[in-house]
Design an enzyme around this catalytic site. Structure first.
Site, PDB file in Angstrom:
ATOM      1  N   CYS A   1      13.126 -16.994   3.204  1.00 16.69           N
ATOM      2  CA  CYS A   1      12.409 -16.529   2.015  1.00 16.69           C
ATOM      3  C   CYS A   1      12.582 -17.529   0.864  1.00 16.69           C
ATOM      4  O   CYS A   1      13.688 -17.750   0.379  1.00 16.69           O
ATOM      5  CB  CYS A   1      12.930 -15.157   1.595  1.00 16.69           C
ATOM      6  SG  CYS A   1      12.179 -14.519   0.085  1.00 16.69           S
TER       7      CYS A   1
ATOM      8  N   GLU B   1      -3.361   6.994   5.331  1.00 23.60           N
ATOM      9  CA  GLU B   1      -3.569   5.794   4.515  1.00 23.60           C
ATOM     10  C   GLU B   1      -4.193   6.132   3.164  1.00 23.60           C
ATOM     11  O   GLU B   1      -3.855   5.536   2.149  1.00 23.60           O
ATOM     12  CB  GLU B   1      -4.438   4.769   5.259  1.00 23.60           C
ATOM     13  CG  GLU B   1      -3.696   4.052   6.371  1.00 23.60           C
ATOM     14  CD  GLU B   1      -2.458   3.305   5.862  1.00 23.60           C
ATOM     15  OE1 GLU B   1      -2.498   2.783   4.729  1.00 23.60           O
ATOM     16  OE2 GLU B   1      -1.452   3.258   6.583  1.00 23.60           O
TER      17      GLU B   1
ATOM     18  N   CYS C   1      18.144  -7.996  -0.652  1.00 21.87           N
ATOM     19  CA  CYS C   1      17.965  -9.235   0.106  1.00 21.87           C
ATOM     20  C   CYS C   1      19.029  -9.423   1.192  1.00 21.87           C
ATOM     21  O   CYS C   1      18.745  -9.994   2.244  1.00 21.87           O
ATOM     22  CB  CYS C   1      17.977 -10.437  -0.831  1.00 21.87           C
ATOM     23  SG  CYS C   1      16.628 -10.427  -2.027  1.00 21.87           S
TER      24      CYS C   1
END
Length: 364
Positions: free
Chosen positions: A223, A52, A214
């Site tokens: 969305c 991370e 998309c």
DNA sequence: AAAACGGGGGA
DNA sequence: TCCCCAGTTTT
């Protein structure tokens, strides 16, 4: 902030009421997510933490080989804590943002000192460590232990602002608060490890900043940005700070042969060393310059031309040009290295700022 | 060339 | 609490 493993409300400890966002995302992740990242095999708190930190400002593809090298040399937290700073920086060398490595090292020592050589399984204790903020702490806790915490990194901000049609720059406190609330509202009650990874994968591989895919997105039908055709506008970009507006007078003098008088700018500052028309801060100074340099010419006879707007990165400049023809200079001024008459043919070879060149060349 | 990035630190 | 920075990559 609770440190305990996922707590479940009575009504929600089953998959049936998993949020649609999380459910579809997880289904997509099972097929299309990244399942073989080096920090996933094996997955340990130390390895999750290290990954991370590396991923904070670095893409997976870049970070992966550094991660492997790092854990090969320093396979666990106590080894990192015991390593000399130079070793840590050496392993980080090439990754950039070296403050991350210094913070990592300092945090490891703190963990040895205060947490028995382990990362604390507690969001506030994680956040207290150098280099770990709220989102990184949540990413570690969710991936290392499956604890139920929302992350909100750049990927998630982008996904959520599009999915919910949230306008406003995500760096603004009000918008960020809203996005955190939305992130928490979608948290599933199971599979937190996968869910956290899935969000990052979606943002990194499909819901990208430019040209998001998309048609491949598992969330395309819900969305808001997609439905309303606002994908390209969201998330709202950082508002450029309003550049201050400055003004300057530009003196455009032509002699009897239609040569133009140019002045060389100082070697530092804006347009350093380029040739420009003589410039003054205001009309009074322009008149003063005119009187000092010209012979038998009338300032007020100058022809006022339309102003030119020019944008620099940090301010806007409006240039007010004024033109005189058939001007002669005072003998004492003459031609010199920094102030010269140039014929039209000579202009092409000179360094002249674009707006000035446009002005004087448009006239012919 | 400029925006994005996550955390730190100062206002 | 908010704002801006350092340092680097991406667009």
């Amino acid at each position: 902030m609770s440190m305990k493993a996922p707590s479940h409300s009575a009504k929600s400890n089953n998959n049936d009421d998993t949020d649609a966002f999380a459910g579809k995302l997880l289904e997509w992740f099972d097929v299309n997510g990244r399942h073989d990242l080096p920090w996933q095999h094996p997955r340990s708190p130390y390895r999750v933490w290290l990954s991370e930190i590396m991923l904070q400002q670095t893409q997976v593809k870049t970070a992966a080989p550094y991660f492997e090298r790092f854990v090969a040399a320093l396979p666990n937290l106590p080894a990192l804590a015991a390593a000399p700073m130079d070793t840590v920086l050496g392993l980080w060398s090439g990754l950039g943002y070296y403050a991350r490595a210094r913070n990592l090292h300092a945090a490891a020592k703190l963990c040895v000192e205060h947490h028995g050589g382990d990362l604390p399984r507690d969001l506030d204790a994680l956040t207290a460590l150098p280099g770990i903020g709220r989102s990184t702490a949540a990413a570690i806790a969710s991936q290392a232990w499956g604890d139920r915490h929302a992350i909100l990194d750049g990927n998630v901000k982008r996904v959520l602002s599009r999915y919910h049609g949230v306008a406003g720059y995500p760096g603004l406190p009000a918008i960020e608060r809203q996005l955190w609330a939305l992130a928490e509202s979608h948290l599933p009650h199971t599979r937190m490890v996968d869910y956290t990874q899935a969000q990052m994968d979606l943002g990194a591989t499909l819901c990208t900043r430019a040209d998001p895919a998309c048609i491949l997105c598992p969330l395309q039908h819900e969305c808001i940005a997609r439905i309303e055709g606002r994908v390209a506008e969201l998330p709202t970009p950082k508002p450029g700070k309003v550049a201050p507006q400055r003004h300057a007078q530009v003196l455009w003098l032509l002699d009897a042969d239609d040569r133009v008088l140019l002045q060389r700018r100082p070697p530092v500052g804006i347009w350093a060393s380029l040739w420009t028309l003589p410039q003054a801060d205001d009309e009074a100074q322009a008149a003063q310059w005119f009187a000092a340099h010209t012979a038998h010419a009338d300032f007020d006879a100058g022809e006022t031309l339309p102003p030119i707007a020019h944008a620099f990165s940090h301010y806007k400049l409006e240039l007010q040009p004024r033109r005189w023809r058939r001007v002669a200079l005072r003998d004492a001024v003459g031609d010199n290295d920094d102030l010269r008459w140039y014929s039209r043919a000579e202009l092409a070879a000179l360094g002249i700022p674009a707006p000035i060149r446009k002005l004087i060349e448009a006239a012919l």
